[in-house]
Design a protein around this motif. Structure first.
Motif, PDB file in Angstrom:
ATOM      1  N   THR A   1       1.177  -1.194   0.087  1.00  0.00           N
ATOM      2  CA  THR A   1       0.072   0.031   0.139  1.00  0.00           C
ATOM      3  C   THR A   1       0.761   1.266   0.261  1.00  0.00           C
ATOM      4  O   THR A   1       0.538   2.241  -0.783  1.00  0.00           O
ATOM      5  CB  THR A   1      -0.845  -0.040   1.168  1.00  0.00           C
ATOM      6  OG1 THR A   1      -1.713  -1.144   1.087  1.00  0.00           O
ATOM      7  CG2 THR A   1      -1.792   1.314   1.255  1.00  0.00           C
TER       8      THR A   1
ATOM      9  N   LYS B   1       1.356   4.140  -3.016  1.00  0.00           N
ATOM     10  CA  LYS B   1       0.995   5.581  -2.749  1.00  0.00           C
ATOM     11  C   LYS B   1       2.085   6.456  -3.051  1.00  0.00           C
ATOM     12  O   LYS B   1       2.037   7.357  -3.626  1.00  0.00           O
ATOM     13  CB  LYS B   1       0.625   5.612  -1.144  1.00  0.00           C
ATOM     14  CG  LYS B   1       0.508   7.068  -0.600  1.00  0.00           C
ATOM     15  CD  LYS B   1      -0.090   6.893   0.761  1.00  0.00           C
ATOM     16  CE  LYS B   1       0.751   6.357   1.795  1.00  0.00           C
ATOM     17  NZ  LYS B   1       0.282   6.533   3.106  1.00  0.00           N
TER      18      LYS B   1
ATOM     19  N   ASN C   1       2.422   6.863  -6.855  1.00  0.00           N
ATOM     20  CA  ASN C   1       1.429   7.567  -7.165  1.00  0.00           C
ATOM     21  C   ASN C   1       1.841   9.123  -6.988  1.00  0.00           C
ATOM     22  O   ASN C   1       1.714  10.233  -7.984  1.00  0.00           O
ATOM     23  CB  ASN C   1      -0.108   7.106  -6.534  1.00  0.00           C
ATOM     24  CG  ASN C   1      -1.227   7.823  -7.282  1.00  0.00           C
ATOM     25  OD1 ASN C   1      -0.913   8.746  -7.841  1.00  0.00           O
ATOM     26  ND2 ASN C   1      -2.369   7.327  -6.832  1.00  0.00           N
TER      27      ASN C   1
ATOM     28  N   ASP D   1      -5.840   6.047   3.036  1.00  0.00           N
ATOM     29  CA  ASP D   1      -6.775   5.271   1.839  1.00  0.00           C
ATOM     30  C   ASP D   1      -6.270   5.690   0.542  1.00  0.00           C
ATOM     31  O   ASP D   1      -6.232   6.960   0.180  1.00  0.00           O
ATOM     32  CB  ASP D   1      -8.135   5.932   2.150  1.00  0.00           C
ATOM     33  CG  ASP D   1      -8.989   5.639   0.800  1.00  0.00           C
ATOM     34  OD1 ASP D   1      -8.707   4.736   0.219  1.00  0.00           O
ATOM     35  OD2 ASP D   1     -10.236   6.268   0.802  1.00  0.00           O
ATOM     36  N   THR D   2      -5.464   4.860  -0.282  1.00  0.00           N
ATOM     37  CA  THR D   2      -4.734   5.119  -1.308  1.00  0.00           C
ATOM     38  C   THR D   2      -5.902   5.346  -2.587  1.00  0.00           C
ATOM     39  O   THR D   2      -5.526   6.100  -3.565  1.00  0.00           O
ATOM     40  CB  THR D   2      -3.823   3.985  -1.800  1.00  0.00           C
ATOM     41  OG1 THR D   2      -4.797   2.839  -1.967  1.00  0.00           O
ATOM     42  CG2 THR D   2      -2.772   3.939  -0.770  1.00  0.00           C
ATOM     43  N   SER D   3      -7.069   5.020  -2.282  1.00  0.00           N
ATOM     44  CA  SER D   3      -8.162   5.045  -3.365  1.00  0.00           C
ATOM     45  C   SER D   3      -8.429   6.348  -3.648  1.00  0.00           C
ATOM     46  O   SER D   3      -9.190   6.829  -4.613  1.00  0.00           O
ATOM     47  CB  SER D   3      -9.226   4.132  -3.157  1.00  0.00           C
ATOM     48  OG  SER D   3      -9.965   4.466  -1.757  1.00  0.00           O
ATOM     49  N   SER D   4      -8.144   7.346  -2.472  1.00  0.00           N
ATOM     50  CA  SER D   4      -8.682   8.856  -2.522  1.00  0.00           C
ATOM     51  C   SER D   4      -7.621   9.587  -3.229  1.00  0.00           C
ATOM     52  O   SER D   4      -7.944  10.642  -3.458  1.00  0.00           O
ATOM     53  CB  SER D   4      -8.753   9.182  -1.169  1.00  0.00           C
ATOM     54  OG  SER D   4      -7.728   9.166  -0.226  1.00  0.00           O
TER      55      SER D   4
ATOM     56  N   PRO E   1      -5.725  10.480  -9.533  1.00  0.00           N
ATOM     57  CA  PRO E   1      -4.932   9.596 -10.496  1.00  0.00           C
ATOM     58  C   PRO E   1      -3.912  10.464 -11.222  1.00  0.00           C
ATOM     59  O   PRO E   1      -4.178  11.737 -11.385  1.00  0.00           O
ATOM     60  CB  PRO E   1      -5.798   9.175 -11.395  1.00  0.00           C
ATOM     61  CG  PRO E   1      -6.975  10.268 -11.273  1.00  0.00           C
ATOM     62  CD  PRO E   1      -7.223  10.572  -9.933  1.00  0.00           C
TER      63      PRO E   1
END
Length: 661
Positions: free
Chosen positions: A594, A598, A601, A628-631, A634
């Motif tokens: 994770t 992160k 990204n 929360d890496t989904s937040s 992109p």
């Protein structure tokens, strides 16, 4: 002794009758040190020592006293007392009275006891903690105040950081002593106004023990600020708290003022300007001597600073070097509070700059390891006859003297004698990041936890430069060789020779002279000479990718048959979902997937073509601390301007290779 004890006992009875509801102190009782019996020699020595400290601290201009009782015996006790710098002599004495009463029962007669009151700090111990500048015997106190609802917590935290830093600096800068053997009053109180209508005032306080050197005091306060924000989960929502130890203490509160005098430092949010007020007063004391020094010392300092500035100007003229326009003024030299060192002392420290002490060599000179009165240092010796080297020295001297942060290399002093131009920094035993990260054998030392800590530390240092220092600073040469590592692999940013100082209202600038290191410079800087905080963000993105992959990013370094540079290669694996193939092999499987994703990204976000699309360093810190890496937003395809086909010229760029500071 018994007569004094009797007098104090009678006084205690009166005090307790008058204020039986007085609050107990905060305490630190080290049970590992063992206990002593009531009525023993150690117990009597403890009582006597506190009485001595009480008398001496309340009579001292520094509100500080230390000493020992029972020398040469098994019952020797060492102790220290620091009264808050704005209390009266009577208040200081009364605080010692309470400590005399509380020391034994509150800590169950442990041999190492620290007591923290609103007016003073007292510690007694069987070990000689006075011989070390380390801030042992520390007590942390979480206050009851909380940030009001609706207030931006991130803005509050950033403002509080600036307030604490400014308060700590004023405590160091305003200290003075009648002689080198006398204790100093290191004390400052601060106030922040204008943050939010719901936050009328934020108050701060910083103080050190009077037997520390100024550099030791600043270092101690920096360590407390590091604990405040990053250590042991103490940070009480940024609102109210206190760290108090045997060498320094730091405090902040929201709401009512907890000190009696006017603030020495006032931070106004509308202009973010630190306004120093008159030097601290010593209420209730005979301070005519202090007033005299308050008049004389500023005059002496102005004379010294002016002499330094004139000396530099004279040397420039004698060497045919013109003073640059639009950089630093004589007033900037007023920020130089570092020790002016003699050439002879640095010659002794480095064994006359012996080759065996050489740590590294860069474009502007050589760095040597030295022993300066028992302290390991790194001495940066500028090349003689180099006009660019003199400009770099001036930049570092003026800029670094303004900066105090745990993730920035600390300037210890400087020397301008006999044509020599020398800067003295703290010594970093693990050299620079590139010497470990890109060495196939050495990189094994850098497990993922250390690498993530380095990424966070560099981000924190850049955030301070861009947003939290008194003036905005662009580093302009952020790269792995300028990230230095201490004994615990904690990162510190160094080499500010190419840095540029901005006004608070500036967001970017343009230069015709492109300087920096090939492979780390942003496209707008290389092609148009435009640089800003987002230029440093771009360089940080390159650094993050290098730390994750363990591979250098340079224009002539290509991979596999597809002729791809490292950034192109990472982007391809990122889009194909095979980024695990790019993670440094030396990590094996011992990393947090994770956190790695992160960081990649974040690195790619920092490498966006447009500076507007890159995050700020505050944004980066928020993303690094989130789970929360989904937040995370992109990343678009990053900038590729290092291909051989571009044909860009880098003739004016410099590459500096330093193995250590």
């Amino acid at each position: 002794m018994h007569g004094r004890v009797a007098r104090v006992t009678a006084l205690l009875a009166a005090v307790l009758l008058a204020s039986s509801a007085a609050a107990q102190p905060w305490k630190s009782c080290d049970g590992a040190s063992g206990n002593y019996a009531a009525g023993s020699a150690y117990a009597n020595n403890t009582q006597q020592l506190i009485l001595d400290l009480q008398t001496n601290a309340s009579a001292s201009p520094a509100y500080f006293a230390s000493g020992s009782v029972g020398a040469g015996t098994a019952a020797v006790v060492y102790g220290l007392m620091i009264c808050r710098g704005d209390v009266s002599t009577n208040d200081c004495f009364d605080c010692g009275t309470r400590a005399w009463q509380d020391a034994q029962p509150l800590c169950n007669r442990t041999r190492d006891a620290a007591l923290v009151y609103n007016q003073c700090y007292v510690r007694v111990a069987a070990t000689n903690f006075l011989a070390s500048p380390n801030n042992t015997g520390m007590v942390s106190v979480v206050g009851g105040a909380t940030i009001p609802g609706g207030v931006d917590v991130a803005a509050y935290d950033a403002a509080l950081r600036r307030l604490l830093n400014a308060t700590a600096q004023y405590a160091v800068d305003s200290s003075s002593a009648p002689s080198s053997a006398s204790p100093r009053l290191y004390f400052a109180a601060g106030q922040l106004v204008g943050l939010d209508p719901r936050v009328p005032n934020i108050w701060s306080l910083a103080q050190c023990a009077g037997d520390l050197a100024p550099a030791q005091c600043r270092r101690c306060l920096d360590d407390l600020m590091a604990l405040w924000w990053n250590g042991s989960g103490f940070k009480p929502d940024g609102a109210s708290g206190r760290f108090a130890g045997s060498r320094c203490n730091l405090r902040s509160d929201l709401g009512d003022k907890f000190y009696t005098n006017s603030p020495m430092v006032k931070l106004q949010m509308n202009g973010e300007v630190v306004v120093p007020a008159p030097a601290p007063s010593t209420a209730g004391k005979n301070n005519s001597e202090g007033k005299l020094f308050g008049i004389i010392l500023p005059i002496v300092f102005v004379v010294v600073v002016t002499a330094i500035a004139l000396y530099v100007c004279k040397k420039r003229r004698s060497q045919g070097i013109k003073l640059p326009h639009g950089t630093h003024t004589v007033e900037d030299f007023g920020s130089i509070k570092s020790t002016l060192l003699s050439l002879s002392s640095l010659q002794v420290a480095t064994n006359n700059f012996d080759e065996s002490n050489k740590l590294g060599e860069g474009g502007f000179g050589v760095v040597y390891k030295g022993d300066l009165s028992g302290q390991e240092v790194a001495v940066k010796r500028m090349s003689k006859g180099s006009g660019q080297g003199l400009e770099e020295l001036k930049n570092e001297l003026v800029l670094v003297a303004k900066l105090h942060h745990k993730n920035l290399v600390r300037l210890e002093g400087f020397c301008l004698e006999e044509g020599e131009r020398l800067l003295v920094y703290e010594y970093m035993p693990n050299k620079s990041l590139d010497t470990i990260l890109f060495d196939p054998e050495e990189k094994i030392q850098l497990d993922w936890r250390k690498r993530f800590n380095i990424i966070e530390g560099v981000a924190r240092g850049l955030q301070y430069l861009h947003e939290e220092s008194q003036k905005k600073i662009i580093h302009r040469d952020m790269k792995a060789s300028n990230v230095l590592l201490d004994a615990d692999m904690n990162p510190k940013i160094g080499d500010f020779g190419l840095a540029r100082l901005f006004g608070q209202d500036q967001t970017r600038d343009v230069t015709k002279h492109i300087v920096g290191t090939f492979g780390y410079m942003s496209p707008e800087y290389v092609m148009r000479g435009q640089f800003s905080t987002k230029s440093d963000v771009f360089s940080f993105g390159i650094l993050v990718i290098e730390i994750v992959t363990g591979r250098r990013n340079t224009g002539h370094y290509f991979y596999d048959e597809q002729n791809e540079d490292i950034i192109s290669l990472v982007w391809r694996h990122w889009t194909e979902g095979t980024i695990a193939e790019m993670i440094d092999d030396s990590l094996g499987r011992n990393y947090s997937e994770t956190e790695v994703l992160k960081c990649v990204n974040i690195g790619l976000l920092c490498l966006q073509q447009s500076p507007m699309d890159r995050p700020t360093m505050s944004d980066v810190m928020v993303m690094l601390s989130g789970d929360d890496t989904s937040s995370l937003p992109p990343a678009a395809r990053p900038t590729f301007f290092l291909d051989r086909s571009t044909g860009y010229s880098y003739n004016s760029c410099t590459i500096t290779h330093l193995s250590a500071r």
